[in-house]
Design a protein around this motif. Structure first.
Motif, PDB file in Angstrom:
ATOM      1  N   GLU A 161      13.357 -21.204  -2.556  1.00  0.00           N
ATOM      2  CA  GLU A 161      13.995 -19.914  -2.873  1.00  0.00           C
ATOM      3  C   GLU A 161      14.442 -18.833  -1.992  1.00  0.00           C
ATOM      4  O   GLU A 161      15.359 -18.336  -2.043  1.00  0.00           O
ATOM      5  N   ALA A 162      13.599 -18.617  -0.854  1.00  0.00           N
ATOM      6  CA  ALA A 162      13.886 -17.842   0.153  1.00  0.00           C
ATOM      7  C   ALA A 162      15.051 -18.215   0.826  1.00  0.00           C
ATOM      8  O   ALA A 162      15.793 -17.375   1.117  1.00  0.00           O
ATOM      9  N   ILE A 163      15.192 -19.643   1.227  1.00  0.00           N
ATOM     10  CA  ILE A 163      16.502 -20.261   1.713  1.00  0.00           C
ATOM     11  C   ILE A 163      17.699 -20.059   1.019  1.00  0.00           C
ATOM     12  O   ILE A 163      18.819 -19.388   1.512  1.00  0.00           O
ATOM     13  N   GLU A 164      17.538 -19.949  -0.287  1.00  0.00           N
ATOM     14  CA  GLU A 164      18.684 -19.654  -1.162  1.00  0.00           C
ATOM     15  C   GLU A 164      19.140 -18.306  -1.231  1.00  0.00           C
ATOM     16  O   GLU A 164      20.415 -18.005  -1.109  1.00  0.00           O
ATOM     17  N   ARG A 165      18.121 -17.400  -1.119  1.00  0.00           N
ATOM     18  CA  ARG A 165      18.262 -15.990  -1.087  1.00  0.00           C
ATOM     19  C   ARG A 165      18.886 -15.489   0.290  1.00  0.00           C
ATOM     20  O   ARG A 165      19.893 -14.709   0.230  1.00  0.00           O
ATOM     21  N   SER A 166      18.499 -16.056   1.454  1.00  0.00           N
ATOM     22  CA  SER A 166      19.260 -15.669   2.704  1.00  0.00           C
ATOM     23  C   SER A 166      20.200 -16.350   2.523  1.00  0.00           C
ATOM     24  O   SER A 166      21.403 -15.597   3.462  1.00  0.00           O
ATOM     25  N   LEU A 167      20.811 -17.408   2.078  1.00  0.00           N
ATOM     26  CA  LEU A 167      22.096 -17.613   2.290  1.00  0.00           C
ATOM     27  C   LEU A 167      23.257 -16.869   1.677  1.00  0.00           C
ATOM     28  O   LEU A 167      24.419 -17.073   1.841  1.00  0.00           O
ATOM     29  N   GLU A 168      22.684 -16.266   0.605  1.00  0.00           N
ATOM     30  CA  GLU A 168      23.623 -15.328   0.043  1.00  0.00           C
ATOM     31  C   GLU A 168      24.176 -14.169   0.749  1.00  0.00           C
ATOM     32  O   GLU A 168      25.260 -13.473   0.460  1.00  0.00           O
ATOM     33  N   VAL A 169      23.401 -13.698   1.729  1.00  0.00           N
ATOM     34  CA  VAL A 169      23.809 -12.817   2.856  1.00  0.00           C
ATOM     35  C   VAL A 169      24.791 -13.248   3.827  1.00  0.00           C
ATOM     36  O   VAL A 169      25.048 -12.458   4.770  1.00  0.00           O
ATOM     37  N   TRP A 170      24.937 -14.593   3.835  1.00  0.00           N
ATOM     38  CA  TRP A 170      25.868 -15.267   4.923  1.00  0.00           C
ATOM     39  C   TRP A 170      27.307 -14.400   5.176  1.00  0.00           C
ATOM     40  O   TRP A 170      27.517 -14.100   6.287  1.00  0.00           O
ATOM     41  N   PRO A 171      27.889 -13.972   4.006  1.00  0.00           N
ATOM     42  CA  PRO A 171      29.279 -13.236   4.256  1.00  0.00           C
ATOM     43  C   PRO A 171      29.260 -12.310   4.893  1.00  0.00           C
ATOM     44  O   PRO A 171      29.900 -11.742   5.963  1.00  0.00           O
ATOM     45  N   LEU A 172      27.990 -11.422   4.931  1.00  0.00           N
ATOM     46  CA  LEU A 172      27.864 -10.058   5.747  1.00  0.00           C
ATOM     47  C   LEU A 172      27.578 -10.571   7.326  1.00  0.00           C
ATOM     48  O   LEU A 172      27.999  -9.855   8.218  1.00  0.00           O
ATOM     49  N   LEU A 173      26.682 -11.464   7.239  1.00  0.00           N
ATOM     50  CA  LEU A 173      26.385 -12.231   8.632  1.00  0.00           C
ATOM     51  C   LEU A 173      27.635 -12.478   9.456  1.00  0.00           C
ATOM     52  O   LEU A 173      27.880 -12.111  10.715  1.00  0.00           O
ATOM     53  N   ALA A 174      28.389 -13.256   8.838  1.00  0.00           N
ATOM     54  CA  ALA A 174      29.689 -13.651   9.381  1.00  0.00           C
ATOM     55  C   ALA A 174      30.777 -12.688   9.590  1.00  0.00           C
ATOM     56  O   ALA A 174      31.329 -12.595  10.810  1.00  0.00           O
ATOM     57  N   GLN A 175      30.682 -11.529   9.026  1.00  0.00           N
ATOM     58  CA  GLN A 175      31.367 -10.309   9.467  1.00  0.00           C
ATOM     59  C   GLN A 175      30.748  -9.472  10.467  1.00  0.00           C
ATOM     60  O   GLN A 175      31.446  -8.759  10.928  1.00  0.00           O
ATOM     61  N   GLY A 176      29.487 -10.057  10.958  1.00  0.00           N
ATOM     62  CA  GLY A 176      28.743  -9.072  12.043  1.00  0.00           C
ATOM     63  C   GLY A 176      28.256  -7.761  11.391  1.00  0.00           C
ATOM     64  O   GLY A 176      27.686  -7.033  12.342  1.00  0.00           O
ATOM     65  N   ALA A 177      28.022  -7.881  10.111  1.00  0.00           N
ATOM     66  CA  ALA A 177      27.448  -6.720   9.394  1.00  0.00           C
ATOM     67  C   ALA A 177      25.765  -7.185   9.297  1.00  0.00           C
ATOM     68  O   ALA A 177      25.285  -7.169   8.256  1.00  0.00           O
ATOM     69  N   CYS A 178      25.284  -7.227  10.453  1.00  0.00           N
ATOM     70  CA  CYS A 178      23.813  -7.704  10.426  1.00  0.00           C
ATOM     71  C   CYS A 178      22.925  -6.658   9.903  1.00  0.00           C
ATOM     72  O   CYS A 178      22.046  -7.086   8.957  1.00  0.00           O
ATOM     73  N   GLU A 179      23.199  -5.373  10.035  1.00  0.00           N
ATOM     74  CA  GLU A 179      22.120  -4.518   9.530  1.00  0.00           C
ATOM     75  C   GLU A 179      22.431  -4.127   7.864  1.00  0.00           C
ATOM     76  O   GLU A 179      21.323  -4.270   7.184  1.00  0.00           O
ATOM     77  N   ALA A 180      23.542  -4.434   7.246  1.00  0.00           N
ATOM     78  CA  ALA A 180      23.638  -4.585   6.084  1.00  0.00           C
ATOM     79  C   ALA A 180      23.216  -5.799   5.209  1.00  0.00           C
ATOM     80  O   ALA A 180      22.760  -5.708   4.441  1.00  0.00           O
TER      81      ALA A 180
END
Length: 189
Positions: A161-180
């Motif tokens: 479940e934690a892995i799935e939740r973390s995959l949801e923030v990938w679009p932000l990471l892809a944009q370099g919006a790591c803080e967000a």
């Protein structure tokens, strides 16, 4: 982000163990992107290349065993001229309970041998990390056996479940919006 490294140990005997949480994350992400990891001898690991709009993205599972993960990371970074701030390392974290996932940049290595080797080979520990909680056995002398064994059924479910939740923030990471991404991820857990 140009490189996502998932840490683990190669071999059937390590599949599903706590120490392979990073491999599990990469497997799940590759599945989502419909890409296949393939052996790349020059990078000492299983790799997949993904076209992400204007950016090339690499997925890497080092096949060097955990304690020498830096060899694979440095080989790929040097070949594709990937900077430290353009990569993220996904790994198991003893200091977080199963079901918790945290994102951070730099900081201590928490005794994690894979992180230690990557930091030593890169000459810095100032890289992004996605820490997947696996819990602690309670006794320092039991850590090696603990991380090299599969989690209990209820822990495995929480980790998934934690892995799935973390995959949801990938679009932000892809944009370099790591803080967000960090804010979103940490307010969900």
């Amino acid at each position: 982000m140009k490189l996502i490294v998932g840490l683990g140990n190669p071999g059937k005997e390590y599949v599903g163990t706590r120490h392979n949480a990073g491999f599990e994350w990469i497997d799940r992400f590759a599945e989502m992107l419909h890409v296949t990891l393939k052996p790349e001898i020059r990078f000492h690991g299983l790799c997949a290349h993904v076209d992400q709009k204007d950016t090339d993205l690499w997925l890497l599972q080092p096949q060097t065993y955990m304690n020498v993960s830096g060899r694979a990371v440095v080989a790929l970074c040097q070949f594709y001229k990937i900077q430290v701030e353009e990569m993220i390392v996904i790994h198991d974290e003893l200091d977080l309970p199963p079901g918790i996932v945290k994102l951070k940049k730099g900081g201590g290595l928490g005794g994690h041998n894979g992180l230690k080797d990557i930091a030593a080979k890169l000459g810095t520990q100032d890289f992004w990390r996605l820490r997947i909680g696996i819990g602690h056995p309670g006794d320092r002398s039991a850590v090696v056996g603990y991380v090299l064994h599969p989690p209990r059924k209820e822990e495995a479910q929480l980790i998934a479940e934690a892995i799935e939740r973390s995959l949801e923030v990938w679009p932000l990471l892809a944009q370099g919006a790591c803080e967000a991404a960090m804010l979103k991820l940490h307010t969900k857990t």
